[in-house]
Design a protein around this motif. Sequence first.
Motif, PDB file in Angstrom:
ATOM      1  N   UNK B  23       0.858  -1.284  -0.002  1.00  0.00           N
ATOM      2  CA  UNK B  23       0.014   0.120   0.057  1.00  0.00           C
ATOM      3  C   UNK B  23       1.075   1.228   0.020  1.00  0.00           C
ATOM      4  N   UNK B  24       1.820   1.364   0.777  1.00  0.00           N
ATOM      5  CA  UNK B  24       2.684   2.453   0.703  1.00  0.00           C
ATOM      6  C   UNK B  24       3.559   2.722  -0.530  1.00  0.00           C
ATOM      7  N   UNK B  26       2.366   1.960  -3.391  1.00  0.00           N
ATOM      8  CA  UNK B  26       1.355   2.211  -4.487  1.00  0.00           C
ATOM      9  C   UNK B  26       1.103   3.708  -4.357  1.00  0.00           C
ATOM     10  N   UNK B  27       0.945   4.227  -2.910  1.00  0.00           N
ATOM     11  CA  UNK B  27       0.903   5.512  -2.683  1.00  0.00           C
ATOM     12  C   UNK B  27       1.912   6.276  -3.301  1.00  0.00           C
ATOM     13  N   UNK B  30       2.609   6.362  -7.249  1.00  0.00           N
ATOM     14  CA  UNK B  30       1.346   7.226  -7.743  1.00  0.00           C
ATOM     15  C   UNK B  30       1.207   8.813  -7.577  1.00  0.00           C
ATOM     16  N   UNK B  42      -1.850   2.100 -12.458  1.00  0.00           N
ATOM     17  CA  UNK B  42      -1.645   2.468 -11.113  1.00  0.00           C
ATOM     18  C   UNK B  42      -0.385   1.522 -10.495  1.00  0.00           C
ATOM     19  N   UNK B  43       0.088   0.635 -11.354  1.00  0.00           N
ATOM     20  CA  UNK B  43       1.023  -0.210 -10.569  1.00  0.00           C
ATOM     21  C   UNK B  43       2.436  -0.014 -10.925  1.00  0.00           C
TER      22      UNK B  43
END
Lengths: 286, 271
Positions: B23-24, B26-27, B30, B42-43
């Motif tokens: 999650x970190x 991806x944040x 992006x 997004x990946x």
Amino acid sequence: MRTKDLSYWLFLAPVLLALGLVVVVPMVLGLFYSFTAWNGIQTGEFVGFQNYINLFTDERFLDSLWFTTKFSVVSVILINFIGLSLALIVTSKIKTSSLLRTTFFMPNLIGGLILGFIWQFIFLKVFASVGEAVGMESLQAWLSTTETGFWGLVILMSWQMAGYIMVIYIAYLEGLPKELIEAAEIDGASTPQRFRYIIFPLVAPAFTVSMFLTLSNTFKLYDQNLSLTAGGPYNSTEMVAMEIFKTAFVQNAFAYAQAKAIIFFLIVAVISLVQVYINKRREVEM
Amino acid sequence: MRNRWNIKVEVLGIALAILWLLPFYLMFVNSFKSKKEIFLDTTSPPESWSFDNYITAFQELDFLRTLFNSLLITVISVVLIVLFSAMAAYALSRAKSKMSTFLFFLFVSAMLIPFQSVMIPLVTVFGQFDMLNRGGLIFMYIGFGASLSIFLYHGALNNVPKSLDEAAKIDGANRWQVFWHIIFPILKPITVTVAILNIIWIWNDYLLPSLVINTTGSETIPLKMFFFFGEYTKQWHLALAGLTLAIIPVIIFYFFAQRSIIKGVSDGAVK
């Protein structure tokens, strides 16, 4: 120092003042207001148990209570299972142990509000684009149904709290006397036997502590609920804490919201008292 | 046999750690992309590491001021909670009487009360006395934070022998001096625990400040983040840059104090 000394009261004065004005007075006032038609400004007339009676036919409140209960039960089980697994992994003889602990624990330091926003992005955008790439229909439109909202909250909370619970299990696992386990090994106890008869009973207090910590944390959840689903769609993922907030500050039904808050307090208090009772009983047995 | 097992466990652990950090990741990746780039993918990492989003987010969050507000509220509240709770726990542990037992019981039972149960009267009463401001907020933090802190200090004080107090008293020190010069320094390990638990709680708290400080310019990070996110909810590139900014101070704190943090959290939960 004795109770009648001035110094005794001077040492206690700041916290007594703060606790009194911030917790005791509002609690007593709140209990009183819950029996009135209070609107935040005027006390209004005394209505007896009417606010409490209305609660039992308030579908939105009952739905939120049921949703909260389901969410708590599923989360408690998952968080404890994952937390214990992580603890067993990082307490085995591996080189990266401390690095792994640091990683698993990290989400706990960040506020629920911020974590909820991050996961909102993941569920809405990343899930959708990955779903499209691999052709999985089930990854589309997360958080737009009650079910995906529910599991979204469960995933977020498990990811956040598992590391916290891991830390508690580690404290107990590392406190196990090594001689005892080695002695059992020499006496020919198998791994399942050692787990069943030695490790499990000694780690049992950790289960009680962790179960209740997760239960009261998930039951009182607000920030994550607000930032991930905001109660939607159509208030179907609204938990009790948020329902009380909206009754008070959106619908301005202060006395009625306060009656809900008192019921909420009773439920949380019972959960905590059961924990204290179980802990005490165990201490007697040991 | 045992070795191979350990390697399997290690691989599993590392795989899970990567999943935990996803999650970190991806944040982070992006937050450097443009709106269009996020729409397309997004990946993967961004095409270019542009700081444009961060500059906008930094300005919109009024980041330095917001950070200062959070620091101010957290530091003052935690210092006062530590000092006042230690003093109170000292009085309760040294004067054994029915009154002390009752007061200790009162503090411990206050821990059972969820915030929502006192929230509504609290806000209306403090509102009537014009106390919905930063001073009022800090005062409330003392009230809500005192219980657990006193409980932890009380436990630690039971292991500090009274003969220490007596000896200092014979040397001519008064209560106040005995406490600050002899007892409080001995309590340092539990002070670290109390401070850390309260820092994590107050720094991240959203609901209470949202009800108490609502004037522009005095918002803490969670509060400002909530408004910011509401404004940019369709513009994920800016929202993610803002979220990353909000997390950086916590990561720095964790980097320098991780040992004490994990120990503090574990002690606070187990006791």
